[in-house]
Design a protein around this motif. Structure first.
Motif, mmCIF file in Angstrom:
data_model
loop_
_atom_site.group_PDB
_atom_site.id
_atom_site.type_symbol
_atom_site.label_atom_id
_atom_site.label_comp_id
_atom_site.label_asym_id
_atom_site.label_seq_id
_atom_site.Cartn_x
_atom_site.Cartn_y
_atom_site.Cartn_z
ATOM 1 N N GLN A 2 62.733 53.169 22.145
ATOM 2 C CA GLN A 2 62.826 54.045 20.985
ATOM 3 C C GLN A 2 61.720 53.796 19.965
ATOM 4 O O GLN A 2 61.630 54.507 18.962
ATOM 5 C CB GLN A 2 64.190 53.858 20.299
ATOM 6 C CG GLN A 2 65.364 54.291 21.159
ATOM 7 C CD GLN A 2 65.320 55.770 21.487
ATOM 8 O OE1 GLN A 2 65.066 56.604 20.615
ATOM 9 N NE2 GLN A 2 65.568 56.112 22.740
ATOM 10 N N SER A 3 60.869 52.791 20.204
ATOM 11 C CA SER A 3 59.815 52.466 19.249
ATOM 12 C C SER A 3 58.821 53.619 19.144
ATOM 13 O O SER A 3 58.328 54.119 20.155
ATOM 14 C CB SER A 3 59.087 51.181 19.676
ATOM 15 O OG SER A 3 59.970 50.077 19.667
ATOM 16 N N ILE A 4 58.527 54.019 17.907
ATOM 17 C CA ILE A 4 57.557 55.077 17.651
ATOM 18 C C ILE A 4 56.248 54.396 17.259
ATOM 19 O O ILE A 4 56.116 53.853 16.175
ATOM 20 C CB ILE A 4 58.005 56.008 16.510
ATOM 21 C CG1 ILE A 4 59.383 56.576 16.805
ATOM 22 C CG2 ILE A 4 56.985 57.122 16.300
ATOM 23 C CD1 ILE A 4 59.432 57.480 18.012
ATOM 24 N N GLY A 5 55.305 54.416 18.151
ATOM 25 C CA GLY A 5 54.052 53.762 17.825
ATOM 26 C C GLY A 5 52.992 54.066 18.844
ATOM 27 O O GLY A 5 53.177 54.893 19.747
ATOM 28 N N ILE A 6 51.846 53.390 18.693
ATOM 29 C CA ILE A 6 50.736 53.631 19.596
ATOM 30 C C ILE A 6 50.818 52.729 20.814
ATOM 31 O O ILE A 6 49.957 52.765 21.671
ATOM 32 C CB ILE A 6 49.398 53.449 18.870
ATOM 33 C CG1 ILE A 6 49.343 52.084 18.163
ATOM 34 C CG2 ILE A 6 49.180 54.558 17.880
ATOM 35 C CD1 ILE A 6 48.033 51.836 17.449
ATOM 36 N N GLY A 7 51.859 51.897 20.864
ATOM 37 C CA GLY A 7 52.068 51.078 22.045
ATOM 38 C C GLY A 7 52.943 51.810 23.047
ATOM 39 O O GLY A 7 52.947 53.019 23.139
ATOM 40 N N ARG A 21 54.479 53.364 8.473
ATOM 41 C CA ARG A 21 55.294 54.054 9.477
ATOM 42 C C ARG A 21 56.405 53.157 10.010
ATOM 43 O O ARG A 21 57.539 53.600 10.215
ATOM 44 C CB ARG A 21 54.405 54.522 10.635
ATOM 45 C CG ARG A 21 55.130 55.286 11.734
ATOM 46 C CD ARG A 21 54.347 55.195 13.028
ATOM 47 N NE ARG A 21 54.256 53.816 13.486
ATOM 48 C CZ ARG A 21 53.316 53.377 14.327
ATOM 49 N NH1 ARG A 21 52.395 54.189 14.777
ATOM 50 N NH2 ARG A 21 53.311 52.103 14.699
ATOM 51 N N ASP A 22 56.106 51.887 10.246
ATOM 52 C CA ASP A 22 57.060 50.974 10.876
ATOM 53 C C ASP A 22 57.881 50.172 9.873
ATOM 54 O O ASP A 22 58.574 49.233 10.265
ATOM 55 C CB ASP A 22 56.301 49.994 11.792
ATOM 56 C CG ASP A 22 55.637 50.693 12.965
ATOM 57 O OD1 ASP A 22 56.054 51.823 13.301
ATOM 58 O OD2 ASP A 22 54.700 50.114 13.545
ATOM 59 N N LEU A 58 53.528 60.105 12.183
ATOM 60 C CA LEU A 58 52.415 59.874 13.110
ATOM 61 C C LEU A 58 51.141 60.631 12.717
ATOM 62 O O LEU A 58 50.042 60.076 12.848
ATOM 63 C CB LEU A 58 52.831 60.232 14.538
ATOM 64 C CG LEU A 58 53.733 59.219 15.253
ATOM 65 C CD1 LEU A 58 54.075 59.716 16.655
ATOM 66 C CD2 LEU A 58 53.044 57.856 15.350
ATOM 67 N N PRO A 59 51.227 61.886 12.256
ATOM 68 C CA PRO A 59 49.985 62.558 11.835
ATOM 69 C C PRO A 59 49.243 61.802 10.732
ATOM 70 O O PRO A 59 48.008 61.803 10.700
ATOM 71 C CB PRO A 59 50.472 63.927 11.349
ATOM 72 C CG PRO A 59 51.733 64.169 12.115
ATOM 73 C CD PRO A 59 52.374 62.817 12.225
#
Length: 316
Positions: A87-92, A207-208, A285-286
């Motif tokens: 569920q992590s929202i990120g660039i990973g 964001r995080d 994210l944008p």
């Protein structure tokens, strides 16, 4: 934010399979943070009459490899510590969503470090062995950024450390290996570049912020809160542009450098999105993208302005 299954989240993040899994592992949109300082430092040296193509290419590749390896260490240790999940929202996400074995990610990071060390040997043998020492320190910081008992990225010092090493340090080295010394103006010019690089990390931490706080991190975004962190991001953008204008007035930068104002729209867009989104990482994210683009466009335009000064000298 409502939870999604892995496939729904991959669709929302526009994540595709195949070779793009490995491409995402590099976190490509962040790699301009290593390209820009090398480009800027080399262009300053070119204006001063020093340019060696081989050293430029070697420095560029070494810097990109070290940053890519740092990104992979980040991916690996966030997974090991249980900070990343589906569920992590990120660039990973290469491990938790794409299924790349964690040991393979770690091994690839170490391999990138080894290749960058070989490039460092070539650079040091051609210039000074002090460069090797600085390179080793930089790699150590890259590892400790998310590795070790107290990762730098989990503290309020993350932005400062990343901005310093990827701004003044890389620009200073890039100039030194071309010219054999570093003059005062190089350090002044490196400050705005370092600020924009630190801003990339700050945007990531904004964001995080909620998830990081739940996992015990103490980033600036957590200490400032969402509104305070966004205000600070805007302050950093403004400071970097203000310094650039001051350097032009003082003759540290050429009049051509006024073209960097073309990058200001991306900075404004980043602050706007963060200001209107508070608790939804996906919708933020944008703003992450705009922050990275601000660094890219500013740095590229700054480097172009230095190249123009080299090709078409202009003085007031």
């Amino acid at each position: 934010m409502q939870k999604m299954n892995k496939k729904e989240l991959q669709t929302a993040l526009n994540e595709r399979n195949g070779w793009q899994v490995w491409w995402r592992l590099l976190r490509p949109h962040t790699l301009t943070a290593s390209f820009i300082p090398v480009f800027v430092g080399t262009m300053i040296a070119a204006i001063d009459g020093s340019f060696h193509v081989g050293l430029f290419v070697a420095m560029l590749l070494a810097s990109i490899l070290i940053q890519a390896a740092t990104n992979m260490f980040n991916e690996y240790y966030d997974y090991v510590r249980g900070l990343d999940n589906e569920q992590s929202i990120g660039i990973g996400g290469a491990i938790v969503r794409d299924g790349i074995p964690p040991k393979k990610v770690l091994g690839l990071a170490i391999a990138f470090f080894l290749v960058s060390m070989l490039l460092g040997v070539y650079i040091s043998a051609s210039t000074s062995w002090w460069i090797a020492l600085i390179g080793l320190i930089s790699m150590g910081v890259g590892y400790l950024y998310t590795g070790g008992p107290l990762p730098i990225a989990y503290t309020p010092l993350g932005e400062l450390v990343s901005g310093f090493f990827m701004g003044p340090v890389i620009i200073g080295i890039s100039y030194f290996i071309q010219a054999g010394f570093v003059h005062e103006d190089v350090w002044w010019i490196s400050i705005p570049v370092g600020i924009f690089i630190g801003a990339i990390l700050l945007a990531n931490n904004i964001r995080d912020r909620v998830g990081d706080a739940e996992n015990g991190r103490k980033t600036l975004a957590i200490l400032f809160g969402h509104k305070g962190a966004v205000l600070f991001l805007g302050f950093l953008f403004g400071l970097a542009y203000l310094l650039t204008g001051l350097y032009i007035l003082l003759g540290i930068l050429p009049i051509w450098s006024l073209i960097v104002v073309l990058s200001m729209k991306k900075a404004r867009d980043a602050v706007h999105v963060f200001s209107t989104q508070h608790n939804n990482p996906l919708q933020m994210l944008p703003a992450m993208k705009y922050t990275a683009q601000t660094n890219t466009f500013y740095g590229f335009l700054l480097g172009i302005s230095l190249l123009l000064q080299y090709l078409i000298p202009f003085t007031i």
